[in-house]
Design an enzyme around this catalytic site. Sequence first.
Site, short mmCIF file in Angstrom:
data_model
loop_
_atom_site.label_atom_id
_atom_site.label_comp_id
_atom_site.label_asym_id
_atom_site.label_seq_id
_atom_site.Cartn_x
_atom_site.Cartn_y
_atom_site.Cartn_z
N SER A 266 0.83 -1.20 0.00
CA SER A 266 0.00 0.00 0.00
C SER A 266 0.87 1.24 0.00
CB SER A 266 -0.89 0.01 1.24
OG SER A 266 -0.11 0.27 2.38
N LYS A 267 0.23 2.36 -0.25
CA LYS A 267 0.91 3.64 -0.27
C LYS A 267 1.64 3.86 1.05
CE LYS A 267 -0.38 8.51 0.07
NZ LYS A 267 0.06 8.52 1.46
#
Length: 510
Positions: A266-267
């Site tokens: 994920s970011k």
Amino acid sequence: MTEKSIRVRFAPSPTGGLHLGGVRTALFNYLFAKHHNGKFILRVEDTDQNRFVEGAEQYIVSCLEWCGITTDESPNTGGEFGPYRQSERKSRYRKYAEELIEKGFAYYAFDTPAELEKMREQYKSEANPSPQYDSKIREKMNNSLTLSSAEVQERLTNKEPHVIRIKMPASTDVTLHDMIRGEVSFSTDQVDDKVLLKGDGMPTYHLAVVVDDYEMKISHAFRGEEWLPSAPVHVLLWEYLGWKNEMPQWAHLPLILKPDGQGKLSKRDGDRLGFPVFAMDWTDPKTGEITKGFKELGFLPEAFINMLAMLGWNDGSGEEIFKLNSLVEKFSVERIHKGGAKFDFEKAKWFNHEWIKRSKTDRLLPLVEKVLAENKIQASSALLSELIPMVQERCVLLSDFHTQLAYFFIDPITIDTDSISPKWNESKHDFFNSWKTGLEGLTDWSTATIEQSFKDAAEQAGIKPGELQLPFRIMLVGAKFGPPVFEIAARIGKASTLRRIDNSLALLKA
RNA sequence: GGCCCGUUGGUCAAUCGGUUAAGACGCCUCCCUUUCACGGAGGAAUGAGGGGUUCGAUUCCCCUACGGGCUACCA
């Protein structure tokens, strides 16, 4: 057997930056399409008005462009199956949902969010932590299955908020063939009555993906593995709508995982571990927060897509460096891995380094000019064209060209005297002082003449040239790196060379 | 919890029943080079566990374990 023409689509929703995994999905779609001389379509899935983010769509388009992934049909360029933005297709979905109701495969549901919440609370238990709106529960809710048709009619004419849900059949096995995983089957008892049409009249992904894939004549549907659990809903929809023979072939791609720990990348992981997750810089229009992208960090798009392609696919030969057109040529679904792959930023950098090493000067020139300009260094293209080949093998990221090239244009800001002072002495000091005179007299300022002059002077001083070379390098570059020193001296010119020797001598004296 | 998918070195991974189980990244040693890098030569490091099937399993099947995904009027 009729050969359907190959049409695939990348269908992101414009909710923010474009994630690595998204680019890879786009890439695999593209490679598959182009390998089979088919069409690659961009379809924007903007059915969630709450998650819509301004600018995200254009950002996605820019990312694909940067990667060299070209679209044959898209919201911008159009095509014969448009519109390509689901929000603009809104009016088409309701009729299909109602058709399903008529056929008995779907129903109206009037439950409010609060009521749904209450239902989940009520039926939540140790054995069933997340109750679903399924064949059991629907009997207890407010929908066209439990309400009298008169009341349903009344609620409908009163424009009472409602959704349309699929009526999952009881105890049926739904089997689908996945190009990557083979036969996968699910029991309909396990899947809930998904909402097909939302209260605002927008379709959910489930309805939209089926309707649009049908209307756009999609032949093969690639998507992330996270979609596998809802695939039976889609298969049923294709069947219920009477399109079963036109259903695309499915391919659920393995996920890209966090490098450490477990889970989808994920970011946040990028922020935490210090590497980008988005293809390009993404600026959140609300907060103004910028999230770094591979492009701006200094990645070549060739390297970026090459790296992505090798994450879950290989051609079996052991070769790892491929251009986009070779990937197109070699690509085959059969060779896509089934298991998820942990993202390795070190390997990603290796790909970039390889691509920088292999790139032609002309390819690098404009990019290097940009990097230098960002650092307020002006350089002529002609000079840079000579300099780039001298340093490119030392650059892992494009931004490295700044450190590798800056000293050709400006005197080093910091001088690493620590590397030479331990072995520094009077005679070395004297050497440089007297050699300066020799340099001043040089009429032909070239790598060879400078080096010769250096060696002669060293011999005269009775010092091994090798012991003087590092100091000389530190004087010119400021640190221990860069191409051969005499080449540097030749490029920066006599005046700069002499000035830098003086500057360092002053520092070393102190 | 349930369902589904997956499981070869630290990481990416080849192998489609018989190999000394490739290769790459990273790491270590050495060579080249009195910088860094490139390049070259080596090294350490892998089939989750247990059952089958088979003359023979990393490869096929089952179970277990572990990992992941899903379980929204999000995609």
